[in-house]
Design a protein around this motif. Structure first.
Motif: not given
Lengths: 467, 282
Positions: A14-33, A143-151
């Protein structure tokens, strides 16, 4: 057996994981998403922000259309949601292609599957269909996000009683819908459906919706909601919900029964951390089910970071992206970002709302004294032109009338307009800057000048720069 | 799931069959009147359950089938449903209308004299696919209401193709042996099925499911519905043992719908209920 090893393993696309992965890769690190969804972008692109905002645009178009009496068009329940969202595919495809291109261009490796920790520096990824592979990493981001709460007392069947993940899978607009909850998701969908001609009843235990927002904004939102035929039932507690074969029945404590064709249960979301096997590493999860982190998004285990919905509020796409970047930079030894920490909030109700800084009530609690300026959109030429005579901008200043403490907007363009106040706060501009400087005419941004002038004129004379 | 490999059709059969199944020349059955009226009721703004019950009551055969299916395990009644009014109350408008549409189609479209056993199997396969499609859609958070019809009608072209291939073979004095019939069905049923449901005025996702359930990736905006139907088709074959589909959990549509092993185990655990439903429909 040797496993692949990456410097940075990001779990969740999602938004957090995507941006983190790009940030890491841009700095030249090996990144797995690792993403449990096959398509890029996570729930945000496929079930959350992008689809709901696309439907909202259609609702806005229709309600805007209705403002012109000679063009009035009745929206009936035989309109398919599919038709109403016909732009969604092109919007989603374009966004997904952009994200995919970013991932590929930056050399991020992407696996489709569900990850769980199987060692201190190891995760096992289960692909749909069963095959598993294991990978090792120096640092991890959850960065696994969330799901709806089900009462337990709301039997969600995704057919008659839906949650925010399944609500947009409906084929037809129902004639009536009950929305349980009064948070951001509940209010957004309630106002969208009401604008589309659906009879909406919002039910919640609270006194008013969106308790964290400025009261005046919420009052205007509720007035507009009521004008569309919407009903907000405050201080109601759900006893149980059932589908009786012909209607959904919400049975409230006290015996009241509210019937509707469909129901949306929007009673909060829970972080998706249960299946990650965090106990193995000793990553702390608090009583609310979210992962506590420090200012760098580091969990109780130093090489494991967390961001986005998995760490709890504010759980907004924009803040999640920033958290993802911050986590990646800290994990990979890059300089920390120089963000101001001034976080705008945008709520895509109809009318939309936005805020930055503190509310009038919070300012009063803080110092006991406050100056407030307001601008009704009805007083603005642009407000009349676009047909928004209900909107309002409210500025909150310190007792001297100089320091901007908060800005709160309801109405057309609120989520865009708020950035003017945000940048003023980041840049340390005083209230007089809004009066001294020129805004385009006619624009909604003129509201800043109107509201700021009220504050400046109300400020103690000896402290004014502008008379 | 890909269709089974087939032997090429003799040109003497293929050419006239292709000619017949081209859009302009194929004679397609009308949507059965009851099905049409039930669907009309379903989409009406002021839909009335009593009206639906009365509509079903007017056709004793339909009413009998509806009650039989209503009592199958798939709908899990706590006690026997003995009247249509009771069925309306217990099952609700949409489920009852799905059953009614299915039964109406069974009687009037899935009917080829002399091929009762083949048609019965086809129909059971379709009914099971409809039931599986609903469960798949529910699990994948996709549209549940539309899924049943996508599954139920995905092979609706087959009885039409069967009727036509028998006729073509008769005219060409060719014996309609099993390979010819099966090849003709595989080659033409998706095109014919899509033409049929489109002509009936059904929703575009139902048309896409009929046309692309063997190649969901070609379904464009309705790729999800095509994937749901593709998986439902395979699960139906698996449940009824009518075709070897291998392990359904490894099918490409499983990954396309982001379903995982636990999801599939749960869906496949519904096999007995689906089989009972399919038998009740037949």
């Amino acid at each position: 057996m040797s496993h692949q090893r990456f410097e940075f393993v990001v779990i969740g696309g999602g938004p957090a994981g995507q941006k983190a992965a790009i940030q890491g890769a841009k700095a030249g690190h090996s990144v797995l998403l690792v993403d449990k969804m096959g398509h890029h972008g996570g729930e945000c692109v496929h079930r959350g922000t992008i689809p709901s905002k696309t439907l909202r645009e259609t609702a806005l178009w229709i309600s805007g259309y209705k403002q012109h009496a000679h063009l009035e068009e009745k929206v009936s329940c035989d309109r398919t949601v599919d038709n109403l969202m016909r732009r969604l595919d092109s919007v989603r495809t374009a966004h997904e292609r952009f994200l995919e291109d970013q991932i590929e261009r930056n050399g991020v490796e992407r696996w489709h599957g569900r990850a769980r920790f199987t060692g201190g520096h190891q995760v096992t990824v289960e692909a749909p269909g069963g095959p598993e592979r294991t990978v090792e990493g120096d640092h991890f981001l959850i960065a696994t996000g969330s799901r709806p709460r089900t009462p337990n007392n709301v039997p969600i069947d995704h057919e008659h009683i839906l949650d925010s993940d399944s609500i947009l899978s409906m084929i037809y607009l129902p004639t009536s819908i009950v929305v349980l909850g009064a948070g951001v998701i509940a209010c957004e969908f309630a106002s969208i459906f009401a604008s589309l001609g659906v009879r909406v009843t919002m039910i919640d235990k609270s006194e008013r919706p969106l308790g964290f927002m400025d009261e005046e904004l919420v009052e205007r939102f509720l007035a507009h909601f009521a004008s569309l035929g919407g009903t907000f039932l405050q201080r109601r507690v759900i006893d149980r919900v059932e589908w009786n074969g012909t209607a959904v029945e919400a049975r409230l404590e006290g015996g009241e029964v509210i019937r509707s064709e469909k129901m949306l249960c929007a009673l909060g979301r829970v972080a998706c951390v249960r299946d990650l096997n965090l106990d193995l590493l000793g990553v702390e999860v608090n009583e609310r089910g979210v992962i506590p982190v420090d200012e760098f998004c580091r969990t109780s285990v130093p090489h494991v970071y967390a961001a986005g919905d998995s760490i709890g509020p504010p759980a907004l796409a924009a803040s999640s992206m920033e958290q993802g970047r911050r986590a990646a930079r800290h994990a990979l030894g890059l300089p920390d970002p120089k963000g101001s920490g001034v976080l705008p909030v945008g709520i895509y109700t109809i009318p939309e709302m936005a805020s930055v800084g503190i509310t009038e009530v919070q300012a009063m609690e803080r110092s006991g004294e406050v100056l407030v300026g307001r601008a009704d959109f009805a007083e603005l030429a642009r407000g009349q032109i676009v047909g928004d005579t209900e909107g309002m901008l409210k500025l909150v200043a310190d007792p001297s009338g100089r320091e901007l403490l908060g800005a709160h907007i309801v109405g057309v363009g609120a989520t865009e307009l708020i950035h003017v106040a945000q940048m003023a706060m980041v840049g340390g501009c005083d209230l007089e800057s809004f009066v001294d400087n020129i805004f385009n005419f006619p624009t909604m941004a003129e509201a800043y000048r109107v509201a700021a002038l009220q504050i400046v004129q109300a400020a103690p004379r000896e402290l004014r720069r502008v008379s | 799931m890909s269709p089974e490999s087939t032997t090429p059709l003799p040109e003497i059969v293929r050419a006239p069959l292709a000619e017949r199944t081209s859009e302009l020349s194929l004679e397609l059955p009308m949507l059965p009147d009851t099905a049409s009226r039930v669907m009309g009721l379903c989409t009406a703004e002021d839909c009335d359950v009593r009206e639906l019950a009365e509509l079903i009551e007017r056709d004793p055969s339909l009413a009998g089938h509806v009650l039989r299916i209503s009592n199958s395990a798939a709908f899990a009644p706590n006690e026997a449903i003995v009247s249509l009014q009771q069925a309306v109350t217990r099952l609700g408008f949409s489920v009852l209308s799905e059953i009614a549409v299915g039964v109406a189609l069974r009687g009037q479209v899935f009917r080829v004299p002399g091929f009762d056993k083949t048609i019965r199997l086809m129909w059971m396969h379709s009914a099971a696919a409809g039931a599986f499609a609903k469960d798949i859609a529910r699990t994948a958070r996709r549209n549940v209401e539309g899924a049943f019809l996508c599954g139920l009608l995905h092979d609706v072209g087959k009885p039409i193709v069967l009727t036509n291939v028998l006729d073509v073979c008769k005219q060409a004095r060719v014996r309609p042996n099993k390979p010819i019939v099966e090849t003709a069905l595989e080659e033409f049923h998706t095109t014919v099925g899509a033409m049929l449901v489109e002509r009936w005025g059904l929703a575009p996702w139902v048309v896409a499911a009929a046309e692309h359930h063997h190649r969901p990736e070609e379904a464009g905006a309705h790729e999800v519905e095509a994937n749901v139907t593709n998986l439902a088709d395979a699960l139906s074959h698996w449940a009824l043992s009518t075709r070897d589909v291998g392990d359904p959990r490894t099918l490409p549509s499983v990954a396309a719908l982001d379903l995982y092993d636990d999801d599939m185990v749960r869906i496949m655990a519904g096999r007995e209920a689906v089989l009972e439903l399919a038998a009740a429909f037949a």
